[in-house]
Design an enzyme around this catalytic site. Structure first.
Site, PDB file in Angstrom:
ATOM      1  N   SER A 131      -5.029  -1.064  15.564  1.00 14.65           N
ATOM      2  CA  SER A 131      -5.341  -0.698  14.013  1.00 14.65           C
ATOM      3  C   SER A 131      -6.812   0.037  13.709  1.00 14.65           C
ATOM      4  O   SER A 131      -7.890  -0.234  14.475  1.00 14.65           O
ATOM      5  CB  SER A 131      -5.355  -1.904  13.240  1.00 14.65           C
ATOM      6  N   GLU A 246       4.624  -8.365  21.884  1.00 19.41           N
ATOM      7  CA  GLU A 246       3.550  -8.978  21.054  1.00 19.41           C
ATOM      8  C   GLU A 246       4.311  -9.676  20.085  1.00 19.41           C
ATOM      9  O   GLU A 246       4.150 -10.678  19.417  1.00 19.41           O
ATOM     10  CB  GLU A 246       2.770  -7.948  20.180  1.00 19.41           C
TER      11      GLU A 246
HETATM   12  C1  FAD Z   1      -5.609 -12.086  11.535  1.00 15.43           C
HETATM   13  C2  FAD Z   1      -5.171 -10.726  11.869  1.00 15.43           C
HETATM   14  C3  FAD Z   1      -5.398 -10.345  13.198  1.00 15.43           C
HETATM   15  C4  FAD Z   1      -5.005  -9.075  13.543  1.00 15.43           C
HETATM   16  N1  FAD Z   1      -5.467  -8.702  15.165  1.00 15.43           N
HETATM   17  C5  FAD Z   1      -5.283  -7.295  15.247  1.00 15.43           C
HETATM   18  C6  FAD Z   1      -5.597  -6.908  16.647  1.00 15.43           C
HETATM   19  O1  FAD Z   1      -6.381  -7.841  17.469  1.00 15.43           O
HETATM   20  N2  FAD Z   1      -5.659  -5.551  17.170  1.00 15.43           N
HETATM   21  C7  FAD Z   1      -5.013  -4.537  16.143  1.00 15.43           C
HETATM   22  O2  FAD Z   1      -4.961  -3.484  16.725  1.00 15.43           O
HETATM   23  N3  FAD Z   1      -4.863  -5.025  14.894  1.00 15.43           N
HETATM   24  C8  FAD Z   1      -4.955  -6.342  14.586  1.00 15.43           C
HETATM   25  N4  FAD Z   1      -4.578  -6.696  13.433  1.00 15.43           N
HETATM   26  C9  FAD Z   1      -4.147  -5.754  12.287  1.00 15.43           C
HETATM   27  C10 FAD Z   1      -2.840  -5.677  11.764  1.00 15.43           C
HETATM   28  O3  FAD Z   1      -1.690  -5.174  12.712  1.00 15.43           O
HETATM   29  C11 FAD Z   1      -2.617  -5.004  10.583  1.00 15.43           C
HETATM   30  O4  FAD Z   1      -3.392  -5.540   9.492  1.00 15.43           O
HETATM   31  C12 FAD Z   1      -1.135  -4.517  10.233  1.00 15.43           C
HETATM   32  O5  FAD Z   1      -0.516  -3.883  10.900  1.00 15.43           O
HETATM   33  C13 FAD Z   1      -1.208  -4.242   8.626  1.00 15.43           C
HETATM   34  O6  FAD Z   1      -2.038  -2.876   8.516  1.00 15.43           O
HETATM   35  P1  FAD Z   1      -3.036  -2.918   7.337  1.00 15.43           P
HETATM   36  O7  FAD Z   1      -3.940  -4.120   7.243  1.00 15.43           O
HETATM   37  O8  FAD Z   1      -3.641  -1.626   7.460  1.00 15.43           O
HETATM   38  O9  FAD Z   1      -2.009  -2.885   5.885  1.00 15.43           O
HETATM   39  P2  FAD Z   1      -1.507  -1.595   5.368  1.00 15.43           P
HETATM   40  O10 FAD Z   1      -0.670  -0.786   6.295  1.00 15.43           O
HETATM   41  O11 FAD Z   1      -2.346  -0.967   4.414  1.00 15.43           O
HETATM   42  O12 FAD Z   1      -0.266  -2.326   4.516  1.00 15.43           O
HETATM   43  C14 FAD Z   1      -0.712  -3.164   3.170  1.00 15.43           C
HETATM   44  C15 FAD Z   1       0.623  -3.603   2.508  1.00 15.43           C
HETATM   45  O13 FAD Z   1       1.649  -2.679   2.217  1.00 15.43           O
HETATM   46  C16 FAD Z   1       2.782  -2.946   2.943  1.00 15.43           C
HETATM   47  N5  FAD Z   1       3.399  -1.832   3.467  1.00 15.43           N
HETATM   48  C17 FAD Z   1       2.886  -0.834   4.114  1.00 15.43           C
HETATM   49  N6  FAD Z   1       3.805   0.286   4.385  1.00 15.43           N
HETATM   50  C18 FAD Z   1       4.951  -0.216   4.103  1.00 15.43           C
HETATM   51  C19 FAD Z   1       6.210   0.310   4.155  1.00 15.43           C
HETATM   52  N7  FAD Z   1       6.595   1.621   4.784  1.00 15.43           N
HETATM   53  N8  FAD Z   1       7.237  -0.304   3.493  1.00 15.43           N
HETATM   54  C20 FAD Z   1       7.136  -1.467   3.071  1.00 15.43           C
HETATM   55  N9  FAD Z   1       5.953  -2.186   2.701  1.00 15.43           N
HETATM   56  C21 FAD Z   1       4.702  -1.355   3.356  1.00 15.43           C
HETATM   57  C22 FAD Z   1       2.498  -4.033   4.007  1.00 15.43           C
HETATM   58  O14 FAD Z   1       3.466  -4.722   4.651  1.00 15.43           O
HETATM   59  C23 FAD Z   1       1.331  -4.688   3.365  1.00 15.43           C
HETATM   60  O15 FAD Z   1       1.688  -5.736   2.668  1.00 15.43           O
HETATM   61  C24 FAD Z   1      -4.739  -8.029  12.679  1.00 15.43           C
HETATM   62  C25 FAD Z   1      -4.700  -8.357  11.428  1.00 15.43           C
HETATM   63  C26 FAD Z   1      -4.803  -9.627  10.909  1.00 15.43           C
HETATM   64  C27 FAD Z   1      -4.754  -9.987   9.634  1.00 15.43           C
END
Ligand code: FAD
Length: 410
Positions: A131, A246
Site C-alpha cells: 500500500s 494473504e
Molecule cells: C491494520 C492494517 C494493517 C495493514 N497492513 C498492511 C501491510 O502490512 N502492508 C500493506 O501493504 N498494506 C497494509 N494495510 C493497508 C491495506 O491493505 C489498505 O488499507 C487497504 O487495501 C485499503 O486501502 P486504503 O486504506 O487506501 O483505502 P481506500 O482504497 O482509499 O478505500 C477507502 C474506502 O473506499 C472503499 N472502496 C475503494 N474502492 C472501492 C471500489 N472499487 N468499490 C467499492 N468500495 C471501494 C474501500 O472499501 C474503503 O472502505 C494495512 C491496513 C490496516 C488498516
C-alpha cells in the site's frame, strides 16, 4: 472433500496435543490468550516459531524439500486448530505464509537458498510493502519509482500501513519500473533489505494505542536487480498470487470458537441490563448463537479452501469468501465481548495484555493494578483493532467486487 477423521488422524491429534502441552509455557499461552489483534507480541511469537522450527513444524504448508511437512490436509487442519485451541501465539504471516509461497513459485535457486531457511529460523523477518498513500484498494495505481541504474533499481517514494516495519529486516514490495497504458504492467516485485541507506520508518498510532503499522519512506534506496522476484515489469503476477495466500492461507475459526466460549463464560457472571444474567438475555444469547453457527459454517469453508491448496492449487475466490466471513464474524464477536466484559471492559489498560506492538505514551499504574480480569482488559483493544479487519488485506467491499465478478459472473 472428506470430513471424517481416521484413527491415524486422531493419533496425530494426540501427538500435537502432547507437543503443545509440553512446549507451550504458561508465558507463551498467556501471550496467545491475551493477543489484542491477529498479531502476537513479537518476542513471544519468535520464541514460539523457534520451538516449532526445532520440531520441524514452523511452516507445515511449505513443500517438504524446503522444510514443510508431509501432512494430509486433515493433519494441517488438526495442527492449526489444536494450536489455536491451546492458546499458542500466532506466527507473523508475512514471511512463512505469504512471501515464502511466492519465493517457491517464482524465486531463483539463489533466492530460495538464501531466504527460505532464514525465514524458518526467524533470521529473516519480512514486512509487506504494497500500500501507498495514493494506492490501497486500487493497488495497481502504485507509484513508488524504481529507476534502473547498472545492477540496481533506485527506489524513491513511500509505503504506508506497513505492519511490523520496525521489527522487520526485509520487506517485499511493489515498485513502479515503467509506465504503460495498462497500470498493472510496469510493476516489479522486489525484496528490500531494510538496513539499506535511505530508508526511514515512522510509526502510526492506531485507535487501540498500539504502534504496529508504519509509514516507510524511500529516498534513493538501491535494490540489487538480483532481488527482483519474477520478471521486471511483471510483478503484478507475483503480487496477485501472493494476495490469495494473504486472504485465505489459514484457519481462523478455532480462535473465533475460543472467543465465543470465553464470551459465554464471562456473560454467565455479568448482569443483563434488563436484570438476571447476560447469558440468559434473549437478545444477547440469540446473537451469540448466531455467531457460533456462522463460525461453524466458516470452519467448513476453511476446510474446503485448505482442500484446494492441498491439491496444489491456489485458494482462488474461496480466499475472498473467507476474508469477508472471518473478519465480519470476528467484529461481531468483539462487539459481544465488549458487552460481556461490562464496565471494566471500558478501561484502557494495555499493560494487562500482550499488544501486537508498542503502546505509545501509556504509563501503567505503578502497582500494576488491573480492573477486572485480563480478558476484560483485552476486550477494548481487540474491539478497536478488529475494526481494521474489514480494511486490511484488501477491504471487504473489494472482496465482494471480486466475488461478484469472478464467482457470480456479474
Ligand atoms: C491494520 C492494517 C494493517 C495493514 N497492513 C498492511 C501491510 O502490512 N502492508 C500493506 O501493504 N498494506 C497494509 N494495510 C493497508 C491495506 O491493505 C489498505 O488499507 C487497504 O487495501 C485499503 O486501502 P486504503 O486504506 O487506501 O483505502 P481506500 O482504497 O482509499 O478505500 C477507502 C474506502 O473506499 C472503499 N472502496 C475503494 N474502492 C472501492 C471500489 N472499487 N468499490 C467499492 N468500495 C471501494 C474501500 O472499501 C474503503 O472502505 C494495512 C491496513 C490496516 C488498516
Amino acid at each position: 472433500m472428506d470430513l471424517t477423521w481416521s484413527e491415524a488422524d486422531l493419533a496425530f491429534r494426540e501427538e500435537v496435543r502432547a507437543f503443545l502441552d509440553a512446549k507451550l509455557t504458561p508465558e507463551l499461552r498467556q501471550a496467545g490468550r491475551l493477543m489484542t489483534s491477529v498479531y502476537a507480541d513479537h518476542e513471544a511469537s519468535m520464541e514460539w516459531q523457534r520451538i516449532l522450527h526445532e520440531r520441524g513444524w514452523a511452516a507445515p504448508a511449505w513443500p517438504v524439500k524446503y522444510g514443510g511437512c508431509d501432512w494430509s490436509l486433515t493433519q494441517h487442519y488438526i495442527f492449526s486448530r489444536e494450536s489455536q485451541l491451546a492458546g499458542a501465539p500466532s506466527l507473523s504471516p508475512m514471511g512463512i505464509r505469504m512471501v515464502a509461497h511466492a519465493l517457491v513459485k517464482f524465486g531463483t535457486d539463489e533466492q530460495k537458498d538464501f531466504f527460505l531457511p532464514r525465514i524458518l529460523t526467524g533470521e529473516v523477518f519480512f514486512c509487506q510493502g504494497y500500500s501507498e498513500p495514493e494506492a490501497g484498494s486500487d493497488l495497481a495505481a502504485l507509484s513508488m519509482a524504481a529507476v534502473a541504474d547498472g545492477d540496481d533499481l533506485v527506489c524513491t517514494g513511500s509505503k504506508i500501513w506497513t505492519t511490523h516495519a520496525r521489527e522487520a529486516n526485509w520487506m517485499f514490495a511493489l515498485v513502479r519500473t515503467s509506465r504503460t497504458q495498462k497500470k498493472q504492467q510496469g510493476i516489479t516485485f522486489v525484496l528490500v533489505d531494510m538496513a539499506s541507506p535511505g530508508i526511514e520508518i515512522r510509526p502510526l498510532v492506531m485507535t487501540s494505542g498500539e504502534e504496529v503499522q508504519n509509514q516507510v519512506f524511500f529516498d534513493d534506496v538501491r535494490v540489487p536487480k538480483s532481488n527482483v522476484l519474477g520478471e521486471i515489469d511483471d510483478g503484478w503476477t507475483v503480487a496477485k498470487y501472493l494476495l490469495e495466500f494473504e486472504r485465505g492461507g489459514g484457519a481462523s475459526s478455532p480462535a473465533l470458537q475460543v472467543m465465543a466460549d470465553e464470551i459465554a463464560t464471562v456473560a454467565a457472571d455479568q448482569p443483563a441490563p434488563s436484570g438476571g444474567r447476560l447469558i440468559d438475555d434473549a437478545a444477547f444469547s440469540r446473537r451469540l448463537a448466531d455467531a457460533r453457527i456462522r463460525t461453524e459454517v466458516l470452519e467448513i469453508l476453511e476446510y474446503r479452501v485448505l482442500a484446494t491448496v492441498a491439491e496444489g492449487k491456489n485458494p482462488g475466490t474461496g480466499a475472498s469468501m473467507l476474508k469477508v466471513l472471518a473478519t465480519e464474524l470476528s467484529q461481531t464477536l468483539t462487539e459481544l465481548a465488549m458487552e460481556a466484559a461490562g464496565p471494566r471492559g471500558r478501561v484502557y489498560q494495555p499493560h494487562a495484555t500482550f499488544p501486537g506492538g508498542p503502546v505509545a505514551e501509556f504509563a501503567p499504574p505503578p502497582d500494576g493494578y488491573v480492573s477486572g480480569e485480563p480478558w476484560q482488559a483485552v476486550a477494548p483493544l481487540r474491539y478497536f483493532n478488529d475494526r481494521a479487519g474489514s480494511i486490511y488485506a484488501g477491504s471487504n467491499e473489494i472482496q465482494r467486487n471480486i466475488l461478484a465478478k469472478a464467482a457470480l459472473g456479474l
